[in-house]
Design an enzyme around this catalytic site. Structure first.
Site, PDB file in Angstrom:
ATOM      1  N   SER A 165     -15.743  73.234 103.107  1.00 25.72           N
ATOM      2  CA  SER A 165     -16.271  72.133 103.585  1.00 25.72           C
ATOM      3  C   SER A 165     -15.120  71.065 104.297  1.00 25.72           C
ATOM      4  O   SER A 165     -15.334  70.308 105.054  1.00 25.72           O
ATOM      5  CB  SER A 165     -17.130  71.080 102.694  1.00 25.72           C
ATOM      6  OG  SER A 165     -16.210  70.913 101.587  1.00 25.72           O
ATOM      7  N   ASP A 415     -15.166  60.296  96.502  1.00 31.19           N
ATOM      8  CA  ASP A 415     -14.762  61.636  97.242  1.00 31.19           C
ATOM      9  C   ASP A 415     -13.526  61.547  97.632  1.00 31.19           C
ATOM     10  O   ASP A 415     -13.246  61.032  98.506  1.00 31.19           O
ATOM     11  CB  ASP A 415     -15.712  62.314  98.190  1.00 31.19           C
ATOM     12  CG  ASP A 415     -15.423  63.529  98.730  1.00 31.19           C
ATOM     13  OD1 ASP A 415     -14.358  63.957  98.506  1.00 31.19           O
ATOM     14  OD2 ASP A 415     -16.110  63.899  99.627  1.00 31.19           O
ATOM     15  N   HIS A 418     -12.383  65.139 100.880  1.00 29.05           N
ATOM     16  CA  HIS A 418     -12.888  65.002 102.024  1.00 29.05           C
ATOM     17  C   HIS A 418     -12.277  63.656 102.834  1.00 29.05           C
ATOM     18  O   HIS A 418     -11.891  62.984 102.128  1.00 29.05           O
ATOM     19  CB  HIS A 418     -14.336  65.070 102.257  1.00 29.05           C
ATOM     20  CG  HIS A 418     -15.022  66.294 101.912  1.00 29.05           C
ATOM     21  ND1 HIS A 418     -15.620  66.150 100.774  1.00 29.05           N
ATOM     22  CD2 HIS A 418     -14.959  67.513 102.392  1.00 29.05           C
ATOM     23  CE1 HIS A 418     -15.987  67.576 100.191  1.00 29.05           C
ATOM     24  NE2 HIS A 418     -15.534  68.460 101.308  1.00 29.05           N
TER      25      HIS A 418
END
Length: 438
Positions: A165, A415, A418
């Site tokens: 990702s 998070d 990312h």
């Protein structure tokens, strides 16, 4: 009479010489100015690592024409030395605040292809300072991004990002960077059960795609929507199921690091068995050994199945995760949540980065190079370590309901892997494009 003529001739000759010197000086200035202006225009459309020559108005006014030209020639020699010796490492530098209003390279609301996962402002981030930092290498300048010039150079090409990702994060950034400069029909979608994300610019015959394969080899994480498993289970020598979708790309950009950090990894013994099956036979190995085996499988594929006269290969370095504020002398219990400034300590090193895994990756790429397979390593680890302020944190679409503890302590729901877009991945792509187009 003859004497008078000689005197007159002597005087006339001095005048001519003086005039010639003046004309030569102004001619040199005009010529330099012409080429300097045209060089600056050309620099927008090329990707050279030559540092910019900066000349201030005050410096010009304090120099006569001869001194001015000599000073410029001295600077040219110095800059030529920097370029020829290769002393400029684009990956060694610091983040500086952008005073030229160059960043961000695009606006969040103007990119219709931006995923909810990375749309931090849409999901409530108010502080925008993270958008206005630029990466400044030591000794040279990062080539200036020009979307129109890049789109022209990429005509007829397929760029394919392959990995996890974080590579999708970078792919999404690339699409948002290029799409404003693309006229005509643009198409985007998903195929192969969601594994392949596509972006097409039909008038330019450009494809910018992402293929989900977080381990590169086959694993129980191959589903893009159902991959949160307690154990990592691999077919460590099986890659062709994925790789057959990669071979027609002109530029391949791989990453595979974060998913290998679990201490113990299971390798399937029976090639024909179902991954995660009830009666599955496997052996347990440490992640370092497994990573080395996985990269060997990928390396064998790259050296035997690709047309290296057509395809350029890149491998992205590991990116930082800022899940422990203690790493940058912050609160021991905190994470990237609430951070609004980069780390300014040039000696900062994130403790979580697995140096052994990174070393294995670099060794694998070196062995490939010895076989004649040139894979350019984009070592973005250091430049990401400074940017504790640029993660999506809690400013993203929440795919699973938060626990009561996460609601009361948002840092637990953050998070810190990312990155917000626009943001840090745009710099990765500037570095990538500089390498593709050099």
């Amino acid at each position: 009479m003859m004497k008078k003529n000689n005197a007159f001739g002597s005087c006339d000759m001095k005048t001519m010489i003086n005039c010639s010197l003046i004309i030569f000086s102004f001619g040199a200035l005009a010529t330099f100015s012409y080429y300097r202006i045209n060089f600056q225009e050309l620099a927008i459309f090329t990707f050279k690592l030559t540092p910019t020559i900066t000349i201030t108005t005050n410096a010009q006014s304090n120099l006569n024409s001869s001194e001015f030209v000599h000073q410029i020639e001295d600077r040219r020699i110095e800059d030529h030395h920097i370029e020829q010796t290769g002393s400029c490492d684009l990956f060694s530098g610091k983040w500086v605040h952008d005073n030229e209003s160059r960043y961000p390279l695009y606006k969040e609301h103007e990119c219709p292809y931006l995923e909810d996962t990375f749309a931090c402002q849409t999901y409530g981030r108010k502080n925008t300072k993270y958008l206005h930092w630029k990466w400044q290498p030591h000794g040279c300048n990062l080539p200036r991004f020009d979307g129109r010039a890049i789109v022209e150079k990429l005509r007829g090409k397929r760029l394919l990002f392959v990995g996890d990702s974080l590579n999708r994060n970078q792919w999404n950034s690339m699409v948002c960077m290029l799409q404003p400069s693309i006229s005509g029909v643009k198409l985007a979608g998903k195929t192969l059960d969601g594994k392949l994300h596509t972006f097409r610019a039909t008038d330019y015959n450009i494809s910018v795609d992402f293929y989900w394969a977080p381990m590169l080899v086959e694993s129980n994480g191959d589903s893009p929507t159902d991959h949160n498993r307690k154990d990592r289970v691999f077919r460590i020598t099986a890659i062709q199921k994925h790789a057959r979708h990669w071979v027609d790309a002109d530029v391949l950009i791989f990453n595979s690091y974060h998913w290998w950090r679990k201490t113990v990894i299971k390798l399937v013994k029976d090639v024909g068995s179902v991954l995660d099956g009830a009666d599955q036979m496997f052996e347990e190995v440490d992640n370092v050994h497994a990573y080395k085996m996985g990269l060997e499988t990928w390396s064998n594929w790259a050296s035997t199945r690709l047309d290296l006269s057509k395809t350029k290969l890149f491998f992205m370095g590991a990116t930082a995760t800022h899940s422990r504020a203690a790493d940058w002398r912050g609160n021991n219990q905190s994470t990237c949540y609430g951070e609004v400034e980069p780390v300014m300590d040039n000696e900062f090193r994130e403790n979580e980065m697995g140096l052994e895994l990174i070393s294995i990756l670099e060794s694998s790429l070196s062995k490939l190079k010895a076989k004649g397979v040139n894979v350019q390593f984009l070592n973005i680890t250091r430049l990401t370590q400074y940017r504790k302020d640029a993660h999506t944190s809690v400013y993203r679409k929440i795919w699973r309901p938060l626990t009561e503890l996460q609601k009361s302590r948002p840092e637990r729901a953050s998070d810190c892997s990312h990155w917000c877009l626009p943001g840090v991945p745009d710099t990765w792509n500037e570095l990538l494009l500089a390498s593709i187009l050099q």
